[in-house]
Design a protein around this motif. Structure first.
Motif, PDB file in Angstrom:
ATOM      1  N   PRO A  85       0.790  -1.239   0.000  1.00 28.47           N
ATOM      2  CA  PRO A  85       0.000   0.000   0.000  1.00 28.47           C
ATOM      3  C   PRO A  85       0.818   1.283   0.000  1.00 28.47           C
ATOM      4  O   PRO A  85       0.287   2.343  -0.347  1.00 28.47           O
ATOM      5  CB  PRO A  85      -0.828  -0.106   1.291  1.00 28.47           C
ATOM      6  N   ALA A 108      -4.675  10.103   2.100  1.00 25.83           N
ATOM      7  CA  ALA A 108      -4.471   8.927   2.949  1.00 25.83           C
ATOM      8  C   ALA A 108      -5.781   8.155   3.116  1.00 25.83           C
ATOM      9  O   ALA A 108      -5.797   6.926   3.107  1.00 25.83           O
ATOM     10  CB  ALA A 108      -3.919   9.344   4.311  1.00 25.83           C
ATOM     11  N   THR A 109      -6.891   8.879   3.224  1.00 22.95           N
ATOM     12  CA  THR A 109      -8.194   8.224   3.367  1.00 22.95           C
ATOM     13  C   THR A 109      -8.537   7.404   2.130  1.00 22.95           C
ATOM     14  O   THR A 109      -9.042   6.281   2.230  1.00 22.95           O
ATOM     15  CB  THR A 109      -9.294   9.297   3.576  1.00 22.95           C
ATOM     16  N   ARG A 111      -6.357   6.239  -0.064  1.00 22.43           N
ATOM     17  CA  ARG A 111      -5.399   5.124  -0.113  1.00 22.43           C
ATOM     18  C   ARG A 111      -5.886   3.979   0.782  1.00 22.43           C
ATOM     19  O   ARG A 111      -5.847   2.809   0.400  1.00 22.43           O
ATOM     20  CB  ARG A 111      -4.018   5.634   0.337  1.00 22.43           C
ATOM     21  N   LEU A 112      -6.368   4.344   1.968  1.00 21.13           N
ATOM     22  CA  LEU A 112      -6.903   3.328   2.879  1.00 21.13           C
ATOM     23  C   LEU A 112      -8.137   2.658   2.287  1.00 21.13           C
ATOM     24  O   LEU A 112      -8.284   1.430   2.352  1.00 21.13           O
ATOM     25  CB  LEU A 112      -7.231   3.961   4.236  1.00 21.13           C
ATOM     26  N   THR A 115      -7.138   0.228  -0.318  1.00 25.87           N
ATOM     27  CA  THR A 115      -6.464  -0.894   0.339  1.00 25.87           C
ATOM     28  C   THR A 115      -7.493  -1.845   0.945  1.00 25.87           C
ATOM     29  O   THR A 115      -7.396  -3.063   0.789  1.00 25.87           O
ATOM     30  CB  THR A 115      -5.501  -0.366   1.425  1.00 25.87           C
ATOM     31  N   GLU A 116      -8.494  -1.258   1.613  1.00 24.98           N
ATOM     32  CA  GLU A 116      -9.545  -2.074   2.241  1.00 24.98           C
ATOM     33  C   GLU A 116     -10.375  -2.801   1.184  1.00 24.98           C
ATOM     34  O   GLU A 116     -10.771  -3.951   1.363  1.00 24.98           O
ATOM     35  CB  GLU A 116     -10.492  -1.167   3.050  1.00 24.98           C
ATOM     36  N   TYR A 119      -6.849  -4.570  -1.735  1.00 28.64           N
ATOM     37  CA  TYR A 119      -5.626  -5.256  -1.315  1.00 28.64           C
ATOM     38  C   TYR A 119      -5.861  -6.242  -0.174  1.00 28.64           C
ATOM     39  O   TYR A 119      -5.372  -7.373  -0.213  1.00 28.64           O
ATOM     40  CB  TYR A 119      -4.547  -4.237  -0.928  1.00 28.64           C
ATOM     41  N   LEU A 120      -6.612  -5.833   0.849  1.00 27.22           N
ATOM     42  CA  LEU A 120      -6.793  -6.733   1.995  1.00 27.22           C
ATOM     43  C   LEU A 120      -7.550  -8.002   1.608  1.00 27.22           C
ATOM     44  O   LEU A 120      -7.108  -9.103   1.947  1.00 27.22           O
ATOM     45  CB  LEU A 120      -7.489  -6.013   3.167  1.00 27.22           C
ATOM     46  N   ALA A 123      -5.051 -10.129  -0.479  1.00 30.23           N
ATOM     47  CA  ALA A 123      -3.932 -10.711   0.269  1.00 30.23           C
ATOM     48  C   ALA A 123      -4.427 -11.780   1.245  1.00 30.23           C
ATOM     49  O   ALA A 123      -3.819 -12.854   1.367  1.00 30.23           O
ATOM     50  CB  ALA A 123      -3.164  -9.610   1.008  1.00 30.23           C
ATOM     51  N   ASN A 124      -5.543 -11.514   1.918  1.00 31.56           N
ATOM     52  CA  ASN A 124      -6.084 -12.518   2.844  1.00 31.56           C
ATOM     53  C   ASN A 124      -6.601 -13.736   2.090  1.00 31.56           C
ATOM     54  O   ASN A 124      -6.427 -14.874   2.538  1.00 31.56           O
ATOM     55  CB  ASN A 124      -7.216 -11.924   3.685  1.00 31.56           C
ATOM     56  N   HIS A 201       6.323  -8.457  -5.190  1.00 30.05           N
ATOM     57  CA  HIS A 201       5.632  -8.321  -3.899  1.00 30.05           C
ATOM     58  C   HIS A 201       4.858  -9.591  -3.526  1.00 30.05           C
ATOM     59  O   HIS A 201       4.953 -10.076  -2.394  1.00 30.05           O
ATOM     60  CB  HIS A 201       4.696  -7.119  -3.949  1.00 30.05           C
ATOM     61  N   VAL A 205       5.457 -11.750  -0.100  1.00 29.38           N
ATOM     62  CA  VAL A 205       4.462 -11.814   0.981  1.00 29.38           C
ATOM     63  C   VAL A 205       3.928 -13.233   1.143  1.00 29.38           C
ATOM     64  O   VAL A 205       3.739 -13.710   2.262  1.00 29.38           O
ATOM     65  CB  VAL A 205       3.295 -10.838   0.697  1.00 29.38           C
TER      66      VAL A 205
END
Lengths: 255, 255
Positions: A85, A108-109, A111-112, A115-116, A119-120, A123-124, A201, A205
């Motif tokens: 991220p 930043a908000t 980006r988050l 990501t939520e 990406y999350l 990745a999970n 990446h 990971v």
């Protein structure tokens, strides 16, 4: 309101083979609320948005090798799932020669939120797939499937099939050797780029911490420009990957 | 029926500091459906089941350093969250001098069930915590908090405070130096064991792939035998960790 989640797509999850195929750049979908990021239809079809042909090759490989396949639900320009991220390339303001208007100023908000949303779950989802297979004793092997543009910043690329490794080169070297023995492809190790370009990446990971054999495969996209060509490439590469897997199993037994 | 999930516990999640504290062996709870695994009450209170005092120290540190803290919901004898699902130590049949009857013969199905119930929610929960902080630009630093038994296989251990590193020694060296300057603890690097003993799984999975500074801290458990002693230890170690963080920030600016 629950945060938007764009989950990865998993195919052939019931497979009990070793191979886990990953396609981070499978999609050029531009879903809401992000939409087209200010790009033209032509830009949204171009390699900056995804890896054209990579998903068709990955599906052809999954079918031939009885592998599970996980792939991205949206364009890498909203979130590049092969980037952390905080990497600039995760939500790039520019890709090759194209500005990405919707990524020009990301708070930043925002980006988050991306990501939520992307990406999350990705990745999970991949981690769960792998960890379950480890628990079941299936000894997973991670192979990511990518394509690259034949002309980059105006320069033609002669490599046709690139095999990229991160910390553990074992599988990449075995697949590269097999490609040179079994095909006429111009196959190169760590081309058209390498781990030093921060393109590994997913391997870092998901595979390295568990000691899983892994490699990143790159196919020049003019060779897989339609579904028939992509399936032909899968037919060419399936025995290559198989020979690579056999070789690392032989090495593991000998050590 | 939905699979049982025992989620990690997160405290002080609103913190915007760099420090993420992790306590994989915080708990000696033996929840259903596993129950006591055939162990006596005395065994379930012993260091084989958890790291006595570690959670109290971690909480004292989280309060003093404004850190987020994540800790385990159950004993490491059901699933050791600092181990991958294929490691023998994840669900050990024996720990030090004790047989664990409930772990004597674990089928692949049972291994998967415990992985689903404990390891996946833990690994995903910690990963999400870290990735969100990376996305927000908080530059997280991972520190895991453990305790160890003063006598192991009959041999007394003289080390009081162990600082263990994996691939990146930067933070561990800085914290070890700070402990020697600021405290009278017998502080050692990579004692009473080291990454070679496969004790750094959390660091490898959660910190190394993202390039995050990280270290594993080990406190001899006779020094933190009750809450007052544990809080006193947190008061001793908080400035040590702070000095370590300041040092690595100084190094990062200089490079």
């Amino acid at each position: 309101m629950a945060a938007k989640v764009l989950a990865p797509i998993i195919e052939n999850e019931a497979s009990t083979g070793r191979l886990v195929l990953v396609c981070e750049h499978a999609s050029n979908a531009f879903p809401a609320p992000w939409g087209d990021l200010g790009l033209t239809a032509e830009q949204r079809r171009a390699h900056i948005a995804w890896d054209p042909g990579a998903l068709a090759v990955a599906r052809g490989l999954a079918r031939r090798l009885d592998a599970v396949l996980i792939h991205a639900p949206a364009t890498r320009l909203i979130y590049d799932l092969n980037r952390a991220p905080d990497m600039l390339g995760a939500m790039p303001a520019r890709s090759e020669i194209h500005d990405i208007p919707g990524n020009a100023a990301i708070s930043a908000t925002e980006r988050l939120a991306r990501t939520e949303a992307l990406y999350l779950p990705w990745a999970n989802g991949l981690h769960n797939l792998i960890a379950r297979r480890i628990a079941l004793g299936l000894a997973p092997v991670l192979v990511t499937i990518h394509s690259f543009t034949p002309i980059y910043h105006g320069r033609p690329r002669s490599v046709e099939f690139g095999v990229i490794h991160d910390a553990d080169a074992t599988l990449a070297v075995a697949i590269h050797d097999a490609a040179r023995r079994l095909t006429r492809l111009n196959a190169e190790l760590n081309a058209p780029y390498s781990a030093a370009d921060d393109v590994t990446h997913t391997l870092r990971v998901q595979a390295t911490p568990y000691g899983l054999p892994n490699a990143m495969l790159e196919i020049r996209n003019d060779l897989i420009a339609d579904d028939a060509a992509a399936d032909q490439m899968a037919a060419t590469l399936a025995p290559v990957i198989n020979m690579g897997l056999t070789e690392i199993q032989k090495q593991a037994k000998a050590s």
